[in-house]
Design a protein around this motif. Sequence first.
Motif, PDB file in Angstrom:
ATOM      1  N   TRP A  13       0.803  -1.219   0.000  1.00  0.00           N
ATOM      2  CA  TRP A  13       0.000   0.000   0.000  1.00  0.00           C
ATOM      3  C   TRP A  13       0.838   1.271   0.000  1.00  0.00           C
ATOM      4  O   TRP A  13       0.311   2.373   0.011  1.00  0.00           O
ATOM      5  CB  TRP A  13      -0.916   0.021   1.224  1.00  0.00           C
ATOM      6  N   ALA A  15       2.614   4.457  -1.085  1.00  0.00           N
ATOM      7  CA  ALA A  15       2.406   5.329  -2.246  1.00  0.00           C
ATOM      8  C   ALA A  15       3.741   5.644  -2.912  1.00  0.00           C
ATOM      9  O   ALA A  15       4.792   5.614  -2.271  1.00  0.00           O
ATOM     10  CB  ALA A  15       1.721   6.617  -1.813  1.00  0.00           C
ATOM     11  N   SER A  99       0.286   4.551  -7.565  1.00  0.00           N
ATOM     12  CA  SER A  99       1.072   3.322  -7.683  1.00  0.00           C
ATOM     13  C   SER A  99       0.293   2.236  -8.414  1.00  0.00           C
ATOM     14  O   SER A  99      -0.909   2.374  -8.703  1.00  0.00           O
ATOM     15  CB  SER A  99       1.462   2.822  -6.292  1.00  0.00           C
ATOM     16  N   SER A 103      -2.537   2.992  -4.811  1.00  0.00           N
ATOM     17  CA  SER A 103      -2.202   3.932  -3.736  1.00  0.00           C
ATOM     18  C   SER A 103      -1.856   5.291  -4.333  1.00  0.00           C
ATOM     19  O   SER A 103      -1.150   5.378  -5.339  1.00  0.00           O
ATOM     20  CB  SER A 103      -1.016   3.414  -2.919  1.00  0.00           C
TER      21      SER A 103
END
Length: 671
Positions: A13, A15, A99, A103
Amino acid sequence: MSVGSLVLAAPAWAAPTSAAATLTPAVATGTNSWYRGPVTLNLSATDGAGGVQRLEYRLGNTAPFQTVASAPSPFPGTLSGSVEITQQGSTTVGYRAVSGDGSVESTRTITVRIDTVAPVVSWPGIVDGHVGHTATLIPTRTDPAPASGGVFIQKMWIDQTETTPLPVSTSTLSTGAHTISVIASDSAGNAARFDQTFVVTTSFAELGTLIDGFAGSGAIGADLAADLHAKLAEAASLAELGNTNQAKRALNQFVAAAQGGTQSGQVRDTLVGDARYLQDQLAGKLPADPPTGMTVTPAIGPNPIAPATPLAASTNFPGATYRVLYFSATKGFRHDHIADTALLVQQWGQQHGFDVDIWDPRLAPASLSSTPFTSAADLAKYKTIIFGSPVDGTNANSAPAADALNAGELAAFQEYVQAGGGFVGLHGASDAIHNVPWYRDLVGAWFTNHPGGQNGEGTCGSCINVRVNTEDSTNPATAHLPKTWLTIDELYNFDHNPRAEVHTLLSLDEESYRRSLNSGNAATRPLPLMGGDHPIAWCQEYDGGRAFSLILGHDRALYYRETFTKILLAGINWTAGQTEANCSTFRQTRTLITANSAAGTLTPESAAAAAALLDDAQAAYLRQDYNAAVTSLNQITAITGSPAAGTTQARDELDHQARQLRSWMLSLKKS
């Protein structure tokens, strides 16, 4: 599981991380950090875990995000992209990366300022192409959206004659057609030229008002004004009754009275011209109006100047024969021109054979590592020291701060000058060391304040237009200049008028900017200045050394104009003892008389007589009676010619001084 086999991976998760956004061009194409065209926004982000799926941007804090660049799966660890920004105004551009797992990075911002629209100028006093003969014309200036602001009148012409931007009094114009032209620019440097053609008219009432104005200013006497009013009233009454021929004859009598009672010039021409206009109007013979109105054409405004970087802290040019010091360390306001001037002086050193040391920690690494003001003996390696606006906090208008030089440094500098050292005081050099009278006398005067300008000038937001008078055209620093010339700069006021103590080279024509259109509300509320006499550059031999002060020089653009830089270069050459110039002063001569009298090398009677004659010469100079000044100085040379007046050396020194002053007075008489 062993400890060695444990691998900590970035969480899915996490970023991505964007690099700081950049703009292309990297340097704004306009002034005051504005662009005058599209800008490319360059983005880049990395994510070593899930990769970068896309880059996004938005224009403003609430606008939706748009994609700059995207990549297919498998997503790359680094993604770059660019987008052209065309939205005008000052825009907060948000940007972020997303991402591979979705994220989203926190939004980062960069400000982009774009303005491509030139300002607009109009003359509301001109109605349907006409204006009366007692009007004052002040232009309205607006800056349409995106409105970078600060509309500045770069240049102004009246009937193709360039002038400084001032309100236009139509009483100074003849009746008939005229054109006012201006070039106006905004903060971004967008510019346009506006040519307004119009017709000046008059009437019996306006001519009466003109008579009152001329009488009030002393241009005509009260008796003549009363006579003109009587003749004008008679003509107006006859015209109202329809007695055209008799009214014209009364106006002829008005013309005769004006021609007989006034000196030739603008006042007489205006009175006669208006009367002739009224005669033609009564006879129906006024010429047809020419085309009137506004013509607008694009113009070149001020351009940004790239940052300057001095060459080194200390130069060692092949063939250099002497060394100078450039001192610009600031402990108060810091001027933008400092680095430009430092570089220019070093370039001159390379061209003209001298080395340059720089003392200004804020220019490091192009600065000495410690103060050179250690002792007079150490400073003696410099032929001259240039104070490039080393503003400190001793001005009452500034926040408290340390002096430009501490007590030890100042003592070393003072001994250096007394030993024959040179000093060049540039612009803000007069805004330093306000608590030491000796320094005030060296630099000539202390800065107190200056009128404000408008940042549409581009390279100098505090500058306004001015006419400069060249007072001594025989000095090498000013010999290349015309008698009067126009420039744009920041214009200092001083704690006192230095004219009596120094050899003035240049002065400001205060009437050319006292009502400047480019300085706040000066057009309607005149600026408080120096009372009309305003020296702005001077030289002198003071306390053993040579001192040259050029108090113009705020605007960075000036250091790229040879007409200005030749003044400064000549000041450096003279203070460094490389050239000679007549920088004689009454103060220097008075000091010489006093010293020789005290030493007994001039007799008391001769010293007293010479001092009295010098006072007379100075008083004559200050009232611009150069003939009387020369007469008094000739009488001093008569005293020095008598062996009974004192020793040969003392008489020769005083004779030289008196002759230098006389030469100066004669040059002023011719100018």
